[in-house]
Motif scaffolding. Structure first.
Motif, mmCIF file in Angstrom:
data_model
loop_
_atom_site.group_PDB
_atom_site.id
_atom_site.type_symbol
_atom_site.label_atom_id
_atom_site.label_comp_id
_atom_site.label_asym_id
_atom_site.label_seq_id
_atom_site.Cartn_x
_atom_site.Cartn_y
_atom_site.Cartn_z
ATOM 1 N N UNK A 22 50.556 28.613 46.364
ATOM 2 C CA UNK A 22 51.728 29.477 46.213
ATOM 3 C C UNK A 22 52.536 29.410 47.513
ATOM 4 N N UNK A 23 51.837 29.501 48.642
ATOM 5 C CA UNK A 23 52.476 29.357 49.951
ATOM 6 C C UNK A 23 51.574 28.444 50.793
ATOM 7 N N UNK A 24 51.987 27.190 50.995
ATOM 8 C CA UNK A 24 51.100 26.242 51.695
ATOM 9 C C UNK A 24 50.750 26.680 53.114
ATOM 10 N N UNK A 25 51.506 27.607 53.679
ATOM 11 C CA UNK A 25 51.177 28.021 55.044
ATOM 12 C C UNK A 25 50.196 29.193 55.042
ATOM 13 N N UNK A 26 49.832 29.687 53.856
ATOM 14 C CA UNK A 26 48.887 30.803 53.780
ATOM 15 C C UNK A 26 48.221 30.817 52.401
ATOM 16 N N UNK A 27 47.176 29.982 52.277
ATOM 17 C CA UNK A 27 46.458 29.941 50.998
ATOM 18 C C UNK A 27 45.510 31.137 50.962
ATOM 19 N N UNK A 28 45.447 31.816 49.810
ATOM 20 C CA UNK A 28 44.683 33.076 49.729
ATOM 21 C C UNK A 28 43.557 32.978 48.692
ATOM 22 N N UNK A 29 42.362 33.293 49.167
ATOM 23 C CA UNK A 29 41.161 33.156 48.316
ATOM 24 C C UNK A 29 40.379 34.469 48.333
ATOM 25 N N UNK A 30 39.917 34.880 47.154
ATOM 26 C CA UNK A 30 39.075 36.080 47.050
ATOM 27 C C UNK A 30 37.751 35.704 46.394
ATOM 28 N N UNK A 31 36.657 36.106 47.022
ATOM 29 C CA UNK A 31 35.323 35.819 46.493
ATOM 30 C C UNK A 31 34.598 37.129 46.231
ATOM 31 N N UNK A 32 34.091 37.288 44.998
ATOM 32 C CA UNK A 32 33.316 38.491 44.704
ATOM 33 C C UNK A 32 32.038 38.455 45.525
ATOM 34 N N UNK A 33 31.819 39.536 46.249
ATOM 35 C CA UNK A 33 30.710 39.538 47.198
ATOM 36 C C UNK A 33 29.463 40.212 46.672
ATOM 37 N N UNK A 34 28.522 40.440 47.569
ATOM 38 C CA UNK A 34 27.231 40.977 47.144
ATOM 39 C C UNK A 34 27.263 42.478 46.878
ATOM 40 N N UNK A 219 37.060 47.800 39.325
ATOM 41 C CA UNK A 219 38.292 48.254 39.964
ATOM 42 C C UNK A 219 38.427 47.722 41.394
ATOM 43 N N UNK A 220 37.320 47.721 42.129
ATOM 44 C CA UNK A 220 37.406 47.398 43.556
ATOM 45 C C UNK A 220 38.008 46.008 43.811
ATOM 46 N N UNK A 221 37.645 45.039 42.969
ATOM 47 C CA UNK A 221 38.104 43.677 43.257
ATOM 48 C C UNK A 221 39.602 43.534 42.987
ATOM 49 N N UNK A 222 40.084 44.199 41.931
ATOM 50 C CA UNK A 222 41.535 44.168 41.687
ATOM 51 C C UNK A 222 42.266 44.810 42.862
ATOM 52 N N UNK A 223 41.733 45.938 43.321
ATOM 53 C CA UNK A 223 42.423 46.702 44.364
ATOM 54 C C UNK A 223 42.382 45.965 45.705
ATOM 55 N N UNK A 224 41.220 45.463 46.068
ATOM 56 C CA UNK A 224 41.120 44.812 47.382
ATOM 57 C C UNK A 224 41.861 43.472 47.406
ATOM 58 N N UNK A 225 41.821 42.740 46.298
ATOM 59 C CA UNK A 225 42.554 41.464 46.302
ATOM 60 C C UNK A 225 44.055 41.732 46.368
ATOM 61 N N UNK A 226 44.504 42.736 45.623
ATOM 62 C CA UNK A 226 45.937 43.065 45.644
ATOM 63 C C UNK A 226 46.358 43.510 47.052
ATOM 64 N N UNK A 227 45.565 44.393 47.637
ATOM 65 C CA UNK A 227 45.953 44.942 48.951
ATOM 66 C C UNK A 227 45.919 43.880 50.050
ATOM 67 N N UNK A 229 45.560 40.401 49.639
ATOM 68 C CA UNK A 229 46.085 39.054 49.367
ATOM 69 C C UNK A 229 47.405 39.064 48.612
ATOM 70 N N UNK A 230 47.750 40.184 47.986
ATOM 71 C CA UNK A 230 49.001 40.236 47.217
ATOM 72 C C UNK A 230 48.788 39.766 45.787
ATOM 73 N N UNK A 231 49.867 39.810 45.017
ATOM 74 C CA UNK A 231 49.793 39.415 43.603
ATOM 75 C C UNK A 231 50.934 38.457 43.299
ATOM 76 N N UNK A 232 50.665 37.278 42.771
ATOM 77 C CA UNK A 232 49.347 36.696 42.570
ATOM 78 C C UNK A 232 48.894 35.970 43.830
ATOM 79 N N UNK A 233 47.596 35.730 43.930
ATOM 80 C CA UNK A 233 47.087 34.911 45.038
ATOM 81 C C UNK A 233 46.541 33.608 44.462
ATOM 82 N N UNK A 234 45.971 32.755 45.325
ATOM 83 C CA UNK A 234 45.693 31.396 44.853
ATOM 84 C C UNK A 234 44.399 31.237 44.038
#
Ligand code: AMP
Ligand code: ZN
Length: 479
Positions: A22-34, A219-227, A229-234
């Motif tokens: 989406x933005x080559x200067x800032x690729x954004x990745x979210x990984x569901x954690x433990x 809920x947490x993953x939607x909220x933390x990724x949005x906050x 990384x923004x919407x949408x992220x990569x």
């Protein structure tokens, strides 16, 4: 982007797709954690090794990357589908500790495993309980797509387009199988906010417009990724089990929030399971393998990293001690071969060689092909092989560079590092050195009976004496 075009498998479309940031200067990745109610098993760590490889490949391709892994310390019930007890509350009760103590202990243990496995691409660890007000705000914004029942606020999955498209084979069965929540309109509807049962005080509960309680897990993953990384992220990643319930639910929340069909991430990626003979590795089975279990058996953690890299992340990987031992031998061979090169030269990237460049190009083509690390490793082996006809300087420079993707510490790891003392060992390294010094004296005095006796004593204690080898001795691993 450098090298071959990067293609990644998108679970949303079930196909390989060219990666277009989406933005080559800032690729954004979210990984569901433990979920930090217990130690992570080595299957969980496979999920984070996969995410780390993805992050490393993105950087190798030239993309600055923001990579988040969350820590789930609230909301995850014993069933992914909103049934059963809260995993954290249950663990705290069983161990007579506070939830906060439980979370702190297992988070620390997890981070220790992360460090031992060289999982380094995470730029931020976000903690679910640090985001409760944001979760309440998010829930308020999607309230029109929810309904309240006795148990709390539930998401109406019929309100979003194509609910469950990610799962494809979604059936009602999974969600309704265990402990159905009374009042749910559809079996697949899920909790956004769970009210504390009347008369019951929970360790983790907060006030909300829907009563005192705790957020639903998704809920947490939607909220933390949005906050963060923004919407949408990569790219959004997780284990393949998340493709069925957790991620479809995140997508539904994201769609409700944006009032659009966008899933929230361009690409959804899932690693397949680590299995053993009994099936998928899981914690509910009781005894499970931790990274520490492997270390206690005498394996270096990076042997496990290599074992995972040997398989494609979308394939099931069978854990067996033999497979781990084979990966350990492979790592040892690499370390020996690279050690020989290091004895001859220092890495020098200014020295070019067409043969070396070709191997780096093929390595790049492999990892760019949906992270095919299994194939990429063969190019590492060609670069480190004694017979390769190119200067040690250029080969070491290339190995150093490709280790940015592999994360195996190839330029620093030594054979002595790989000599991990098994927990069952009766001797210490110092004891062994003392015995070997005595043996040397006996040999110098031509007292071979004594020298043999010392060797036998060491063998009986699980130590292999290796005459003529600069390392001198090694632990015998018995698995
Ligand atoms: P959890 O702590 O249960 O939320 O799991 C953490 C991560 O490990 C999630 O991405 C899971 O999908 C993943 N996972 C769970 N079991 C396995 C397994 N046996 N092999 C690979 N990944 C797994
Ligand atoms: Zn998640």
């Amino acid at each position: 982007m450098t090298g071959s075009p990067l293609t990644l498998y998108n679970s949303l479309t079930r196909s390989l797709e060219p990666f277009v940031p989406i933005d080559p200067s800032n690729v954004r990745v979210y990984t569901c954690g433990p979920t930090v109610y217990n130690y992570q098993h080595i299957g969980n760590m496979r999920a984070f090794l996969f995410a780390d490889t993805l992050g490393r490949v993105l950087r190798w391709k030239g993309y600055p990357t923001k990579h988040i892994i969350n820590i789930t310390d609230v909301g995850h019930l014993t069933s992914d589908a909103d049934a059963g007890d809260d995993k954290m509350e249950k663990a705290a009760a069983a161990q007579a500790k506070s939830i906060w103590e439980i979370a702190a202990h297992y988070t620390e243990a997890f981070k220790q495993d992360v460090a031992r496995l060289n999982i380094t691409t995470t730029t931020e660890w976000t903690v679910a309980t640090d985001h409760i007000p944001q979760m309440i705000d998010f829930a308020k914004k999607i309230e029109a797509d929810c309904y309240e029942i006795e148990g709390g606020l539930y998401f109406d999955t019929s309100k979003v387009p194509h609910y469950g498209a990610l799962a494809r084979a979604a059936t009602d069965e999974g969600e309704s199988r265990i402990d159905p929540v009374s009042g749910k309109r559809h079996p697949q509807d899920f909790a956004i906010w769970r009210k504390s049962p009347p008369g019951e005080q929970r360790q983790m509960e907060w006030d909300s417009p829907w009563g005192r309680g705790a957020p639903g897990w998704h809920l947490e993953c939607s909220v933390m990724s949005l906050q963060h990384l923004g919407h949408p992220f990569d790219i959004h990643t997780g284990g393949i089990d998340h493709r069925e319930i957790h991620h479809p639910n995140e997508i539904a929340q994201n769609q409700a929030f944006c009032g659009c069909e966008d899933s929230g991430a361009r690409i959804w990626m899932h690693n397949n399971f680590l299995v053993d003979r009994g099936g998928k590795m899981s914690k509910s089975a009781g005894e499970f393998l931790r990274l520490q279990t492997l270390i206690d058996a005498g394996f270096h953690p990076l042997a496990y990293r290599l074992m995972c890299l040997q398989a494609h992340y979308r394939s099931e990987l069978e854990f067996s001690w033999d497979n781990l031992a084979a990966a350990s031998v492979r790592l040892k061979r690499l370390v020996i071969a690279i050690g020989l090169l290091r004895n001859r030269a220092e890495p020098d990237a200014t020295e070019t060689s067409p043969l070396v460049d070709e191997q780096v190009r093929l390595f790049d083509a492999s990892v760019s092909d949906d992270l095919n690390t299994a194939r990429a490793l063969t190019h590492l082996e060609i670069l480190s092989a004694a017979k390769m006809n190119a200067s040690a300087r250029s080969r070491l420079a290339a190995i150093m560079k490709i280790d940015e993707v592999l994360g195996l510490d190839l330029l620093t790891l030594t054979r002595a590092d790989l000599r991990v003392r098994p927990a069952s060992a009766t001797l210490t390294e110092t004891n062994i050195e003392t015995h070997l010094a005595a043996r040397k004296e006996a040999r110098a005095a031509k007292d071979f009976a004594r020298s043999d006796a010392i060797r036998d004593q060491l063998t009986a204690a699980g130590v292999e004496v290796m005459d003529g080898d600069p390392l001198g001795w090694d632990w015998k691993i018995d698995v």
